[in-house]
Design a protein around this motif. Structure first.
Motif, short mmCIF file in Angstrom:
data_model
loop_
_atom_site.label_atom_id
_atom_site.label_comp_id
_atom_site.label_asym_id
_atom_site.label_seq_id
_atom_site.Cartn_x
_atom_site.Cartn_y
_atom_site.Cartn_z
N TYR A 79 -34.02 18.56 -2.79
CA TYR A 79 -33.97 19.46 -3.95
C TYR A 79 -32.53 19.71 -4.35
O TYR A 79 -32.20 19.68 -5.54
CB TYR A 79 -34.69 20.78 -3.65
N GLU A 80 -31.65 19.91 -3.38
CA GLU A 80 -30.24 20.13 -3.69
C GLU A 80 -29.63 18.90 -4.35
O GLU A 80 -28.82 19.01 -5.26
CB GLU A 80 -29.45 20.51 -2.44
N THR B 195 -33.05 10.17 -16.98
CA THR B 195 -32.91 11.26 -16.01
C THR B 195 -34.19 11.39 -15.19
O THR B 195 -34.13 11.57 -13.98
CB THR B 195 -32.57 12.58 -16.73
N PHE B 196 -35.33 11.29 -15.84
CA PHE B 196 -36.60 11.38 -15.11
C PHE B 196 -36.76 10.21 -14.14
O PHE B 196 -37.31 10.38 -13.05
CB PHE B 196 -37.79 11.43 -16.07
N ILE B 197 -36.28 9.04 -14.51
CA ILE B 197 -36.36 7.89 -13.61
C ILE B 197 -35.59 8.16 -12.34
O ILE B 197 -36.08 7.93 -11.23
CB ILE B 197 -35.86 6.61 -14.32
N VAL B 198 -34.38 8.71 -12.48
CA VAL B 198 -33.56 9.02 -11.30
C VAL B 198 -34.21 10.13 -10.49
O VAL B 198 -34.28 10.06 -9.25
CB VAL B 198 -32.12 9.39 -11.71
N LEU B 199 -34.71 11.18 -11.16
CA LEU B 199 -35.36 12.27 -10.44
C LEU B 199 -36.60 11.78 -9.69
O LEU B 199 -36.84 12.18 -8.55
CB LEU B 199 -35.73 13.40 -11.40
N LYS B 200 -37.36 10.90 -10.30
CA LYS B 200 -38.54 10.35 -9.63
C LYS B 200 -38.13 9.52 -8.41
O LYS B 200 -38.78 9.58 -7.37
CB LYS B 200 -39.36 9.50 -10.60
N ASP B 201 -37.05 8.77 -8.55
CA ASP B 201 -36.54 8.00 -7.42
C ASP B 201 -36.11 8.93 -6.28
O ASP B 201 -36.41 8.68 -5.12
CB ASP B 201 -35.38 7.11 -7.86
N LEU B 202 -35.41 10.00 -6.63
CA LEU B 202 -35.00 10.97 -5.61
C LEU B 202 -36.23 11.60 -4.94
O LEU B 202 -36.25 11.79 -3.72
CB LEU B 202 -34.12 12.06 -6.23
N ALA B 203 -37.24 11.89 -5.73
CA ALA B 203 -38.44 12.54 -5.19
C ALA B 203 -39.16 11.66 -4.17
O ALA B 203 -39.80 12.17 -3.25
CB ALA B 203 -39.40 12.91 -6.32
N THR B 204 -39.01 10.35 -4.29
CA THR B 204 -39.65 9.47 -3.31
C THR B 204 -39.01 9.58 -1.93
O THR B 204 -39.60 9.17 -0.94
CB THR B 204 -39.59 7.98 -3.75
N LEU C 264 -35.81 20.31 -14.51
CA LEU C 264 -35.89 21.25 -13.40
C LEU C 264 -37.34 21.44 -12.96
O LEU C 264 -37.62 21.49 -11.76
CB LEU C 264 -35.26 22.59 -13.80
N GLN C 265 -38.23 21.53 -13.89
CA GLN C 265 -39.65 21.68 -13.58
C GLN C 265 -40.13 20.50 -12.73
O GLN C 265 -40.84 20.69 -11.74
CB GLN C 265 -40.46 21.77 -14.88
N TYR C 266 -39.72 19.31 -13.09
CA TYR C 266 -40.11 18.13 -12.31
C TYR C 266 -39.57 18.23 -10.88
O TYR C 266 -40.29 18.02 -9.91
CB TYR C 266 -39.63 16.84 -12.98
N ALA C 267 -38.28 18.55 -10.76
CA ALA C 267 -37.64 18.65 -9.44
C ALA C 267 -38.31 19.72 -8.59
O ALA C 267 -38.58 19.51 -7.41
CB ALA C 267 -36.15 18.93 -9.60
#
Length: 121
Positions: free
Chosen positions: A25-26, A7-16, A90-93
């Motif tokens: 964010y949505e 999940t963190f891998i995907v969130l990090k990818d989205l954050a890029t 959520l904190q990461y996002a």
């Protein structure tokens, strides 16, 4: 996802993509919502149970019910309040997309503000 660390891998990818997509964010909330649903977390039969009802009885809920970003946020925020792993996602996002550091106090503030707007399940 098989491994919740993925999940963190995907969130990090989205954050890029934060500079390319203003609504990132949505998108992150939507992904976390999917992960939370996969964990089986529900509030007032939202999310999985209502999806199952909709599958059995089409048109019981309109598209807006499931696609309402405020309702999705409330679902993720309440889940984060009850599950440490969800809180960390959520904190990461939040930290990747906002100018303030996410804390439990901010989580409670956001839940309060959504409920004040009348957001329910």
């Amino acid at each position: 996802m098989e491994n919740k660390d993925d999940t963190f891998i995907v969130l990090k990818d989205l954050a890029t993509k934060i500079n390319e997509e203003p609504d990132i964010y949505e998108s992150m909330i939507g992904f976390i919502q999917y992960q939370v649903s996969d964990k089986g977390i529900e509030f007032d039969d939202y999310f999985r149970t209502k999806w199952e009802i909709e599958a059995d009885y089409p048109m019981t809920f309109d598209d807006e019910y499931f696609e309402n970003e405020n309702r999705s946020e409330l679902y993720v925020y309440l889940s984060a309040e009850n599950d440490q792993q969800v809180f960390e996602w959520l904190q990461y996002a939040w930290n990747a997309t906002h100018d303030e550091i996410f804390t439990k106090n901010i989580l409670h503030r956001e839940i309060y503000l959504l409920k004040e707007k009348g957001i329910t399940f």
